[in-house]
Every structure is written in C-alpha cells, then in structure tokens.
Design an enzyme around this catalytic site. Structure first.
Site, PDB file in Angstrom:
ATOM      1  N   ASP A 118       0.860  -1.176   0.000  1.00  9.14           N
ATOM      2  CA  ASP A 118       0.000   0.000   0.000  1.00  9.14           C
ATOM      3  C   ASP A 118       0.910   1.243   0.000  1.00  9.14           C
ATOM      4  O   ASP A 118       2.140   1.140   0.088  1.00  9.14           O
ATOM      5  CB  ASP A 118      -0.912  -0.033   1.236  1.00  9.14           C
ATOM      6  CG  ASP A 118      -2.116   0.880   1.089  1.00  9.14           C
ATOM      7  OD1 ASP A 118      -2.087   1.793   0.249  1.00  9.14           O
ATOM      8  OD2 ASP A 118      -3.089   0.699   1.832  1.00  9.14           O
ATOM      9  N   GLU A 164     -10.503   7.085   4.567  1.00 14.25           N
ATOM     10  CA  GLU A 164      -9.499   6.463   5.440  1.00 14.25           C
ATOM     11  C   GLU A 164      -9.575   6.976   6.875  1.00 14.25           C
ATOM     12  O   GLU A 164     -10.653   7.299   7.369  1.00 14.25           O
ATOM     13  CB  GLU A 164      -8.111   6.606   4.810  1.00 14.25           C
ATOM     14  CG  GLU A 164      -8.122   5.944   3.436  1.00 14.25           C
ATOM     15  CD  GLU A 164      -6.775   5.792   2.781  1.00 14.25           C
ATOM     16  OE1 GLU A 164      -5.735   5.865   3.448  1.00 14.25           O
ATOM     17  OE2 GLU A 164      -6.760   5.584   1.554  1.00 14.25           O
TER      18      GLU A 164
HETATM   19  C1  BGC Z   1      -5.040   3.239   0.405  1.00 13.50           C
HETATM   20  C2  BGC Z   1      -5.189   2.173  -0.648  1.00 13.50           C
HETATM   21  C3  BGC Z   1      -5.009   2.744  -2.018  1.00 13.50           C
HETATM   22  C4  BGC Z   1      -3.652   3.415  -2.086  1.00 13.50           C
HETATM   23  C5  BGC Z   1      -3.299   3.957  -3.452  1.00 13.50           C
HETATM   24  C6  BGC Z   1      -3.813   4.107   0.189  1.00 13.50           C
HETATM   25  O1  BGC Z   1      -3.884   5.261   0.952  1.00 13.50           O
HETATM   26  O2  BGC Z   1      -4.960   2.630   1.669  1.00 13.50           O
HETATM   27  O3  BGC Z   1      -6.449   1.554  -0.508  1.00 13.50           O
HETATM   28  O4  BGC Z   1      -5.138   1.747  -2.980  1.00 13.50           O
HETATM   29  O5  BGC Z   1      -3.630   4.478  -1.154  1.00 13.50           O
HETATM   30  O6  BGC Z   1      -4.013   5.077  -3.776  1.00 13.50           O
END
Ligand code: BGC
Length: 658
Positions: free
Chosen positions: A349, A546
C-alpha cells in the site's frame, strides 16, 4: 557594589579582547571568512547528501534484437518471460519492482531511463485539466516513455477506481462497494466492474486497486463503505465477481487487472490501536488469532484467487499482532502465495514498505521483499530504491532468485493481459460517462438502496399532490458520491459533470404528473400552506476517506436533525433517506419517522433512488452489515451478532420490499 564590580570587569575584558590582534584580523576579513564557512557548510552538506543518496549509475547495455523471442506475440508466455528475464540487468529487474506516484517524477524520461515497472495516480494525481481526453493523454505519455526504455516493457498504470473511474470529471460514478454489497448480486457487481474497467481503458489505465475484501466489524472505522459487507463469505463471492468483471478479456485490447485488498482482515482492527497519531482505528492492529485468520480472513482471498487468479493483492498498512503484515513471510509467502496459490504479484500500500517500519528504508526493503513483496508502492524515491535493493542483492541480503520471482510475477501480468502487445487501448475516450454506463449505474443505485422502515408511506404515488424535499444530501452530488470522487476526501456540491442529484432525479420521475415538488435545504416551508402529504428528508454524512473518517460516534448532523423536525411540521408523513458510508446511530429518532431508506453512497445517478421511492422498481437490497442500536454493540462478531449479544437496530440481511 558587587554587581558594579562585575560590570566593570566585563567591560575592561571586552575592551581588551576587541583590541586583540587576531580579533582585529577577524573583523577585517569578516566577509571572506563568512563566505568560506558557507562554502564549507555547503560542501559538507553536499557530501552528506551524496553519501546518503548515492548516485545511481546504470550500466550501458545494447538494445535487444528486434526479433527477440520476448517480442513475439505468438510465442508461449513462459518462454517470453524467460527470454526477457535473461536479458535484464539487475537494475532493470529492480526497476520493474518500483511503483511510483506520477507526481514523483521530476522528469518523465526517468520512466524509460530506469525501466520503471508501475506508475500510479494516487488520490488527486491527475492531469492539469481534469477531463477524460487529458487523462488519456497523460497516461499515454507514461506508456510511450516505457516503450522507449531499452527493453520496451510497458508500465502498469494503477488507480483507485473503487466506485467507477471517479477521479475523472465526467466519469460514471457507481455506488460505493457497501451499496453493491447490499444488492448481493454478483451479476450486477461483475457488470459494474466491467464498465469501470472500460472507462479505465478509455483513459489507457490498466490496473484498478479494487476490490476491497475487508469485512468491517466496527462502524467507527472510516473505510466501512469501501467494503461490500461485514460478511467474509459474501465478500468472497462479490469480490470474485468484481475481479471477473475487471479482468474480463476484450477483443484487440489489454485486460485490466484488479487488486484485492487490504490483505488481510483489517475489518477486525481494534478501536484505539491505530499506529497513526491522528487516526483512531485505521492503520492499526488486528489480533494475531489463527482461527480468525483461517476462518475469516483468508477465505475471501482463497475464493477470489482460485476462481479468478486476481492480478495483484495489496497488503494492508496494519499489524498482525505486534508485527507489520507487510514484513510477515508466513502471511505473504506461506499463506498467500504457497497455500492460496496466488500467481499474481503482491503490491504494498502507499509507502507501505516503510510506514511504521521501525528500521531504515534499506532494511525495510530487505525485510519486506524477503517476506514476499513483489512490487513496492514507494511511491516517491525510485532511484534510492533501485540503488538500495541492488546493494542488498550484491551483499546477499536478498537473493537474486527472490528478485527473479517478483519480476516474473509482474511480467506474467504484463504478458498475459495482452498489455505487452497492446499497451495503448483502443477503447474510445467517449466511453467515459457513457449513457450505457449511466443506465447501469442507475440500476445499481436502485438495487443497493435498503428499505428499513415503511409505515404505509412508500411507494410514493406520482400523483401525490405535493412532496416536500429537504436535507443536506437532497441536492448535492458530492455528498451523494462520497470519498474518492475527484479528490481523496471527496467533494461537496453540485459540480460533477453529468451527475444528477436525487432532487433532480425525483423531479424527472414525477415529470408532468401534476405532483408539485418543493425544495428547501433546511426544511423551512411556508407554514400557512396546507401540510404536504409527504416530506422527504435526504440527509447525509460529509464525505471522508481512510483514517480521517474514523469517528467515535457516527450519527446524523444536528443540522439535518433540525431539518427533519422542521419538515415534520409541514408534512403529514416523513420519509428519511440517508446517504452514508456506514450505519449511523439513529435509534432515538427512528420512531418519529414513517419511512427509512439506507441509500449508502449511490454516486452520480440520483434517479435510481427515485425509481425505488416511486415504485418504478422494487426495493430488493438487504443490509450487508449489522446496523447497531448503540455504539457499545460494536465491534460486531463475524456472524453479525452484536458485541454484547443485545439486538441491533437492524440485523444483517434486513430489508423490506413492497
Ligand atoms: C489506500 C489504498 C489505495 C492506495 C493507493 C492508500 O492510501 O490505503 O487503498 O489503494 O492508497 O491510492
């Protein structure tokens, strides 16, 4: 007296000192000395920078012959991979393992110079002018750069198209996953994923960081809406359908690959244990419980891998017990690759190899790559990454065999999806936000709205006389769409091209039937008018993504509650429609409402809600997640029961129809 003496002594001392010869010299050459010291400081800073950022010098190698086996589209894939791998320098191999946010390139030529394997548009990384054609142009430039690299390996270009290609202005915005989960319909989910993949292809993108297989047990978590449900088995089924739609073959074009995430089980993170200073649960800890792992966390991955061979799996930023998942070889290699049989590659991630690493980046590379990580979402410093990993290989801290395995997995996706031979998509840009996709989205919206209470008020008749509409979500496509819409944290307001608010959708549905629609955002209507038959309160959570959405007590805004009260005064019956990314605590208000619809975050097609409210379509969706009556009932259990075994407000699976 004493102080007078001290002052005097100080003065004579200073006088003597200023008269000193060396000081006089110093004074005279003050400027020169200053310049020399500045130069010394600058040089040592430069030397320090060089030491900690040594220059990456690449070997100069001849181009491969034009008839090299790996370039032959009809040769077997494994032979093409072996041929290509045998021609790659160590640096080129490591370059393939680098996944870089597009904003990290000072010069785009670095894509070809360093043979970068993957580029991404992290949230908000877009072309200067946000429209489908500019997106296509931007991504194509990266692909053209990759073509010009010594070996001409195409890049994977990834993005979070988790409810349609919603970063693009003008795209079709589908319901967020929680709504698709409520539909419980694998066919629909597959169609949505396929349409999303087509919109990605129209902009030359070939990798979707979806679907999420998380099963959120705690509605306080700010990522509930990204998941289909709190039921691992439904997540396996819908996840598999989503990946099938994403990865479906298309004639004369590449296949898009999916990425199931966030491996694994982060719906079980514990409130109050986030590793992030400002978050409460996101990026936190899940219990290292073997039974939970086997019975709940791995099964959805097992299903998606065995049924679809998903192209990649993204590892969570969380800990399993007291170890970061990303550095756990048992989970990544023994379980995910060996036991579940993942042929695709493992990707970290955002900054995931380093976030909360408690060790240097150099060591974190060693630890995570040895654990089984194949492609590293750096997403910033690719030169240091190539330098460091090369050094780690030269010092036998990472085996070349491990590097080869990672690169083979990445190349396998590039060959087997047809990307190698067709890196530029033939899907026209007009597919973005097309009528066909909007129709599908409207159907998905109608199929995802859950009817939770109905005291003989719904379906609404198109000849109702007068309908009053109010609430923060009634005329706001930003709120209707939630996070990951243009911006990471979503947008507020009505400025998404082609999107229709529920208010507009209702107006269209009612048409010229003679029903009068009156709208007031805060529910202030003329009190001297006769009461309307029905008032519709369309209330909403503000968008969040998030950890920023972690919330101790998810509930309706005071302003929306007051709006509902005002609306009640002007209407005989009140129906509440909630736009939210999760169940909200509404127990104390429910008895005052005649109807309740959980519409989740439906996206750009507001008409879909009107379809079910007016009975043009039947309500069929069921709650994909337990709806708690009070916050002490969370986290819920895997079977949907509340934490303290008391009854939730609505059980998982609840949902009425007409
Ligand atoms: C998230 C992921 C996402 C990634 C790329 C992260 O902040 O947890 O779900 O795919 O960013 O954008």
């Amino acid at each position: 007296m004493i102080s007078v003496m001290v002052t005097f002594k100080k003065q004579t001392f200073l006088k003597k000192l200023s008269g000193h010869r060396s000081l006089r010299i110093l004074k005279k050459h003050q400027k020169v000395i200053l310049l020399i010291s500045a130069a010394v400081i600058a040089l040592s800073a430069g030397a320090y920078y060089k030491l900690s950022n040594p220059e990456l010098v690449l070997p100069i190698l001849p181009p491969p012959p034009s008839d090299a086996l790996y370039k032959q589209a009809d040769a077997p894939i494994d032979k093409r991979i072996d041929d290509l791998l045998s021609r790659m320098s160590l640096e080129e191999k490591i370059g393939q393992m680098a996944l870089v946010d597009k904003r990290s390139f000072k010069q785009i030529e670095d894509v070809s110079k360093y043979g970068i394997g993957g580029v991404l548009s992290g949230a908000g990384a877009r072309p200067k002018t946000n429209n489908p054609a500019e997106w296509r142009k931007m991504v194509t430039e990266f692909q053209e750069q990759a073509k010009q690299s010594r070996l001409g390996i195409p890049v994977l270009y990834g993005i979070d198209a988790n409810h349609g290609h919603a970063g693009v202005l003008g795209a079709t915005i589908f319901p967020h996953a929680i709504g698709l989960g409520a539909s419980g319909d694998p066919k629909l989910v597959k169609a949505v994923a396929r349409a999303t993949a087509d919109e990605l292809r129209a902009t030359n993108i070939n990798w979707n960081y979806s679907p999420s297989l998380d099963a959120p047990k705690d509605i306080r978590w700010g990522r509930v809406y990204e998941a289909f449900s709190d039921n691992p088995s439904l997540n396996g089924t819908l996840g598999s359908a989503y990946v099938e739609g994403t990865q479906e073959r298309v004639k004369d074009n590449y296949r898009v690959i999916g990425s199931t995430k966030h491996f694994m089980g982060i719906g079980s993170m514990v409130w109050g244990q986030s590793n992030h200073k400002e978050f409460k649960i996101d990026q936190g800890k899940i219990p290292a419980d073997q039974t939970l792992l086997e019975n709940e966390m791995l099964p959805p991955y097992k299903q998606v891998i065995s049924e679809q061979q998903v192209g990649s799996v993204m590892i969570a930023l969380s800990d399993w017990g007291d170890q970061r998942i990303i550095e756990n070889k048992y989970l990544l290699t023994d379980k995910l690759k060996n036991e579940l049989g993942l042929k695709g590659f493992i990707v970290s991630d955002w900054y995931g190899a380093y976030e909360y690493a408690r060790m240097s980046k150099y060591d974190a590379n060693i630890k995570t790559i040895n654990a089984g990580l194949d492609m590293v979402m750096l997403p910033y410093e690719y030169k240091t990454f190539i330098y460091d990993v090369r050094k780690a290989v030269q010092e036998n801290e990472i085996s070349e065999e491990r590097i080869n395995d990672a690169v083979k997995r990445i190349l396998y996706q590039k060959f087997s999806t047809g990307l190698f031979d067709n890196p530029i998509s033939k899907t026209p840009v007009e597919v973005v936000g097309s009528e066909k996709h909007r129709e599908l989205a409207r159907e998905a919206v109608a199929s995802s709205a859950v009817l939770l209470k109905n005291n003989n008020v719904l379906p609404l008749s198109k000849n109702t006389g007068k309908i009053l509409i109010a609430g923060s979500g009634a005329d706001n496509v930003g709120r209707q769409s939630g996070a990951w819409t243009v911006e990471w944290q979503g947008v507020d307001g009505n400025w998404l091209p082609g999107a229709q608010s529920i208010l507009e959708g209702i107006k269209e549905t009612v048409g010229n039937s003679g029903t009068e629609i009156e709208y007031s955002k805060d529910g202030t209507f003329n009190q001297s008018d006769a009461k309307a038959e029905v008032g519709l309160a369309i209330v909403s959570e503000k968008p969040y993504a998030e950890g920023w959405g972690d919330n101790e007590l998810p509930q309706l805004d005071q302003a929306d509650l007051e709006t509902i009260d005002r609306l009640k005064k002007s209407s005989n019956k009140v129906v509440v429609v909630i736009f939210s990314g999760r169940p909200l605590i509404i127990t104390q208000h429910l008895s005052g409402w005649d109807g309740l619809v959980a519409a989740w975050l439906p996206g750009s097609e507001g008409r879909g809600i009107a379809d079910v409210l007016f009975g043009d379509k039947q309500f069929s969706a069921k709650l994909p997640i337990t709806w708690p009556a009070s916050i002490d009932q969370v986290p819920v259990k895997t079977n949907g029961q509340t934490n303290n075994n008391t009854d939730p407000l609505f059980k998982r699976g609840a949902g009425l129809s007409y």
